[in-house]
Design a protein around this motif. Structure first.
Motif, PDB file in Angstrom:
ATOM      1  N   TYR A 170       0.836  -1.184   0.000  1.00  0.00           N
ATOM      2  CA  TYR A 170       0.000   0.000   0.000  1.00  0.00           C
ATOM      3  C   TYR A 170       0.881   1.248   0.000  1.00  0.00           C
ATOM      4  N   VAL A 171       1.899   1.272   0.858  1.00  0.00           N
ATOM      5  CA  VAL A 171       2.927   2.304   0.836  1.00  0.00           C
ATOM      6  C   VAL A 171       4.118   1.743   0.061  1.00  0.00           C
ATOM      7  N   PRO A 172       4.624   2.458  -0.955  1.00  0.00           N
ATOM      8  CA  PRO A 172       5.799   1.956  -1.675  1.00  0.00           C
ATOM      9  C   PRO A 172       7.000   1.814  -0.733  1.00  0.00           C
ATOM     10  N   VAL A 173       7.562   0.610  -0.687  1.00  0.00           N
ATOM     11  CA  VAL A 173       8.661   0.303   0.233  1.00  0.00           C
ATOM     12  C   VAL A 173       9.698  -0.568  -0.468  1.00  0.00           C
ATOM     13  N   ALA A 192      14.161   9.660  -4.892  1.00  0.00           N
ATOM     14  CA  ALA A 192      14.742  10.657  -3.992  1.00  0.00           C
ATOM     15  C   ALA A 192      13.788  11.026  -2.861  1.00  0.00           C
ATOM     16  N   SER A 193      12.484  10.798  -3.060  1.00  0.00           N
ATOM     17  CA  SER A 193      11.495  11.125  -2.030  1.00  0.00           C
ATOM     18  C   SER A 193      11.475  10.129  -0.884  1.00  0.00           C
ATOM     19  N   TYR A 194      12.098   8.950  -1.053  1.00  0.00           N
ATOM     20  CA  TYR A 194      12.044   7.915  -0.025  1.00  0.00           C
ATOM     21  C   TYR A 194      12.825   8.324   1.220  1.00  0.00           C
ATOM     22  N   ASN A 195      12.261   8.034   2.369  1.00  0.00           N
ATOM     23  CA  ASN A 195      12.968   8.086   3.650  1.00  0.00           C
ATOM     24  C   ASN A 195      13.479   6.681   3.936  1.00  0.00           C
ATOM     25  N   GLY A 196      14.686   6.550   4.492  1.00  0.00           N
ATOM     26  CA  GLY A 196      15.195   5.201   4.693  1.00  0.00           C
ATOM     27  C   GLY A 196      16.386   5.141   5.619  1.00  0.00           C
ATOM     28  N   PHE A 197      16.735   3.896   5.982  1.00  0.00           N
ATOM     29  CA  PHE A 197      17.844   3.679   6.904  1.00  0.00           C
ATOM     30  C   PHE A 197      18.449   2.305   6.670  1.00  0.00           C
TER      31      PHE A 197
END
Length: 287
Positions: A170-173, A192-197
């Motif tokens: 549902y959320v692109p991951v 580039a919009s992705y938040n990540g770790f």
């Protein structure tokens, strides 16, 4: 060494967080936990609400429990576990949509006294907050694999180079496990919009153009480019290493959380409690 897109923004680590030592968990003396992400940090961690690194040594105390308003992504690092009508072995993932409400049962496999399990709470888009419940079991042996010299990337969700996961989101991951030999490196493309770790399970890695070191017990959060379009992040093995990448599209919707429930308002939480007490929650059917 893998190549990267010339027109992509190159990302680096914006912050490295040193995690605390394991503390007593909620499921008895056999359970300890390291809080990797806490709900209080959601404004910075969106779309990731919570991530707990659970360690079991003995017999935990627990049973079926409710969830609503989000998804859980449960990854078995070590050991094995049962859930509802299935099982998870080492490396397997259960991607569960709690949505409108579930009663979820999970436990260690018989005779297994030691385990390590990562459970992520992932938000749902506001328009899909209350979708029907369901789950996807992702077997480690069946994951799509990208191979570069000295590197293997196993995809639970998203893409890596030419390799694509069939997991429905549902959320692109993008969720990937990277195994690197010493000195080997790979460029991972992300919107580039992705938040990540990155979360290192074994060994030590170097991330980004300045090769910031990251090791177990630390979380390395990627910077957030102002521009849209594509981005790439390079990761290299300083030693033989195993690391997880979690990255996803922020939803920028405020959340309210209470216990096992997530909602957009306090009224959502109240409705979830009422639905659970009224017996309207059941086990999640396969999605």
């Amino acid at each position: 060494m893998s190549t990267q897109r010339v027109d992509a923004v190159e990302r680096r680590l914006e912050r490295i967080i040193d995690l605390p030592a394991p503390v007593q968990g909620q499921f008895g003396p056999a359970h300890t936990v390291v809080p990797v992400i806490s709900p209080e940090d959601y404004a910075r961690s969106d779309p990731f609400i919570l991530l707990m690194d659970d360690r079991i040594d003995g017999e935990p105390i627990g049973g079926p429990h409710p969830h609503a308003g989000f998804e859980t992504v449960t990854l078995v690092v070590k050991g094995g576990m049962t859930h509802d009508s299935g099982r998870l072995g080492e490396g397997d993932v259960q991607w569960m949509t709690a949505g409108s409400g579930v009663i979820h049962g999970e436990g260690l496999e018989g005779g297994m006294s030691q385990a390590r399990i990562l459970q992520l709470w992932l938000t749902l888009p506001k328009a899909q907050r209350w979708v029907p419940a369901g789950y996807q079991d992702l077997a480690y042996a069946e994951l799509p694999v990208r191979r570069e010299p000295g590197v293997e990337v196993r995809l639970y969700s998203g893409t890596s180079g030419p390799v694509r996961s069939a997991t429905k989101n549902y959320v692109p991951v993008t969720l990937a496990e990277l195994q690197l030999e010493p000195g080997a490196s790979i460029a991972q493309d992300l919107p580039a919009s992705y938040n990540g770790f990155f979360y290192v399970l074994e060994g030590e890695v170097a991330v980004g153009p300045d090769r910031q070191a990251l090791k177990p017990g630390q979380v390395g959060w990627l910077d957030r480019p102002v521009s849209g379009g594509d981005s790439t992040v390079r990761i290299a093995g300083k030693t033989r290493a195993r690391v997880l990448l979690y990255a996803g599209q922020p939803q920028r919707d405020p959340l309210v959380s209470h216990g096992p429930f997530i909602g957009d308002t306090k009224a959502d939480i109240q409705r979830s409690f009422e639905g659970y007490r009224a017996g309207r929650f059941g086990p999640p059917p396969p999605r």
